[in-house]
Design an enzyme around this catalytic site. Structure first.
Site, mmCIF file in Angstrom:
data_model
loop_
_atom_site.group_PDB
_atom_site.id
_atom_site.type_symbol
_atom_site.label_atom_id
_atom_site.label_comp_id
_atom_site.label_asym_id
_atom_site.label_seq_id
_atom_site.Cartn_x
_atom_site.Cartn_y
_atom_site.Cartn_z
ATOM 1 N N ASP A 117 12.908 7.280 2.445
ATOM 2 C CA ASP A 117 11.960 7.916 1.530
ATOM 3 C C ASP A 117 11.348 9.139 2.201
ATOM 4 O O ASP A 117 10.984 9.094 3.384
ATOM 5 C CB ASP A 117 10.860 6.930 1.128
ATOM 6 C CG ASP A 117 10.101 7.416 -0.093
ATOM 7 O OD1 ASP A 117 10.744 7.768 -1.091
ATOM 8 O OD2 ASP A 117 8.860 7.446 -0.052
ATOM 9 N N GLN A 232 -1.217 0.046 4.615
ATOM 10 C CA GLN A 232 -0.613 1.242 5.207
ATOM 11 C C GLN A 232 -1.580 1.959 6.151
ATOM 12 O O GLN A 232 -1.198 2.384 7.246
ATOM 13 C CB GLN A 232 -0.166 2.187 4.093
ATOM 14 C CG GLN A 232 0.481 3.471 4.575
ATOM 15 C CD GLN A 232 0.801 4.424 3.421
ATOM 16 O OE1 GLN A 232 0.544 4.126 2.252
ATOM 17 N NE2 GLN A 232 1.361 5.577 3.755
ATOM 18 N N TYR A 236 -0.146 2.361 10.077
ATOM 19 C CA TYR A 236 0.835 3.453 10.153
ATOM 20 C C TYR A 236 0.729 4.339 11.382
ATOM 21 O O TYR A 236 1.625 5.138 11.651
ATOM 22 C CB TYR A 236 0.787 4.310 8.883
ATOM 23 C CG TYR A 236 -0.231 5.421 8.869
ATOM 24 C CD1 TYR A 236 0.187 6.748 8.954
ATOM 25 C CD2 TYR A 236 -1.585 5.162 8.769
ATOM 26 C CE1 TYR A 236 -0.734 7.784 8.932
ATOM 27 C CE2 TYR A 236 -2.499 6.182 8.742
ATOM 28 C CZ TYR A 236 -2.077 7.500 8.822
ATOM 29 O OH TYR A 236 -2.989 8.518 8.804
ATOM 30 N N THR A 341 6.612 11.331 -3.269
ATOM 31 C CA THR A 341 5.759 11.437 -4.456
ATOM 32 C C THR A 341 5.833 12.823 -5.070
ATOM 33 O O THR A 341 5.709 13.836 -4.372
ATOM 34 C CB THR A 341 4.304 11.129 -4.089
ATOM 35 O OG1 THR A 341 4.247 9.846 -3.462
ATOM 36 C CG2 THR A 341 3.414 11.132 -5.310
#
Length: 409
Positions: A117, A232, A236, A341
């Site tokens: 992604d 997240q 992360y 996104t």
């Protein structure tokens, strides 16, 4: 109305013909189908009836054999399918293999090999930077204009549209918390994206050049990269997304071949930084424009909350493929990579709740109440169309998912 008489303006007319995999009650075996209006053509059965040399590719429980066959075969099969549904001489033979869409069950259309992604929208990246680094001199990270940033996801949790999404659990720690806690995510989000499906594999150690994009990528679909923002945020740093992203990624049941999107090709936004040669898609490079004019809509419980334009994406799918393989990583049939996104420059064009509510500061007003992030029972649906030949529209298959309560107390 006979199945072949698709109403004028239908975005799933013979100019589109996306591929999927379906089964019918009483005929549980899965097989390749092609959508025509509100019907599905059993492509394998039609191919056998007409003596097509592609019958063995189409009479399969997955698109993978077709994906692996390569661009020449993709084009030949598409021409044959177009003839079967438009030439009157074929319609008697083919008509028996058209089934109402409402009468079939749709399945994940291909076996996903790897999933990557990306983070390719400058509008999205700047919004995220402003939310989390409001005092930074530049809302973009220093590398953003030089390479397509991405992460390697979890292919085993890619699911077909209509599959429920179980609220994930994990560690989370708010800034005011002394220690992390464990439990269901309370900041469950969406990411409206476009997924690209790889057909032809590549040799390990040999990068795929920008100009070879169409030799490897079969088509695209809508994709929702569900995200647990609280999980997240805690996990992360320093290695990036992990459990906050790996619990579910929803894709459409229909894969639109790139050949159906010739009229939707557009140039990407102007480049503000010089690119290294392997990513350089300047107009005089000889490469295709690289961008696609896809008009996406995001709905929560039937209410449209955003309309992100894919044409604004800074990094193209060809650049993403080139970057993904420049280190020698090989492609496999069924690889899936997401655009990241999709967000436009306007507030009503943002592709995540993180942006739409500005990290919860500005709740959305929906008929059923306010939303900052998703609640159990919420249904999110992405839909899209692209310009087609002669003023038509090419519809992309919807992707939807309903949030259900966590399985963990």
């Amino acid at each position: 109305m006979p199945p072949f008489d698709v109403p004028e303006g239908d975005p799933f007319g013979p100019h589109n013909l996306p591929y999927g995999v379906f089964s019918r009650e009483g005929a549980p075996d899965r097989t390749v189908g092609v959508r025509l209006g509100d019907h599905v053509l059993d492509a394998g059965a039609a191919a056998r009836a007409l003596g097509s040399p592609y019958a063995s590719l189409l009479a399969q429980p997955s698109l993978n054999p077709l994906l692996a066959a390569g661009r020449t075969t993709w084009s030949d099969v598409r021409r044959a399918l177009t003839a079967w549904v438009t030439v009157p001489a074929h319609q008697e033979a083919v008509g028996a293999f058209l089934h109402p869409l409402a009468s079939v069950t749709l399945h994940l259309p291909f076996e996903v090999a790897d999933y990557v992604d990306f983070y390719a929208s400058e509008n999205h990246a700047r919004n995220v930077g402003q939310i989390f680094r409001p005092d930074a001199a530049d809302s973009l990270t220093p590398n953003w204009k030089h390479l397509p940033i991405g992460y390697h996801g979890r292919s085993g949790t890619v699911v077909v549209s209509g599959t429920d999404v179980v609220r994930p659990s994990g560690q989370r720690k708010a800034p005011a918390d002394a220690e992390p806690v464990f439990g269901p995510s309370v900041r469950l989000d969406i990411e409206a994206e476009v997924g690209f499906v790889v057909g032809v594999p590549s040799e390990r150690g040999r990068p795929v050049a920008l100009g070879d994009f169409r030799e490897h990528v079969f088509g695209l679909c809508l994709l929702n990269d569900w995200s647990a923002r609280d999980i997240q945020a805690w996990e992360y740093v320093p290695l990036g997304p992990f459990l906050g992203k790996s619990f579910a990624t929803s894709v459409s049941a229909w894969i639109t071949p790139l050949d159906a999107l010739e009229d939707a090709q557009v140039a990407p936004p102007g480049r503000t930084h010089a690119l290294l040669p392997y990513l350089d898609d300047a107009a005089d490079s000889g490469n295709e424009p690289g961008g696609y004019d896809l008009r996406i809509s995001v709905a929560i419980n039937g209410s449209t909350v955003s309309e992100p334009p894919f044409s604004t994406m800074y990094w193209t799918a060809a650049q993403q493929l080139a970057h993904m393989t420049v280190n020698g990583a090989s492609l496999r049939t069924g690889d899936l990579y997401g655009s990241g996104t999709v967000s436009g420059p306007e507030p009503g064009q943002r592709g995540s709740l993180l942006e739409l509510t500005w990290n919860g500061r500005d709740p959305l007003e929906l008929p059923e109440g306010k939303r900052t992030f998703l609640e159990d029972g919420d249904v999110v649906t992405l839909s899209a169309w692209a310009p087609g030949p002669g003023g038509t529209r090419v519809g992309l298959g919807d992707v939807s998912g309903r949030i259900v309560a966590s399985a963990v107390e």
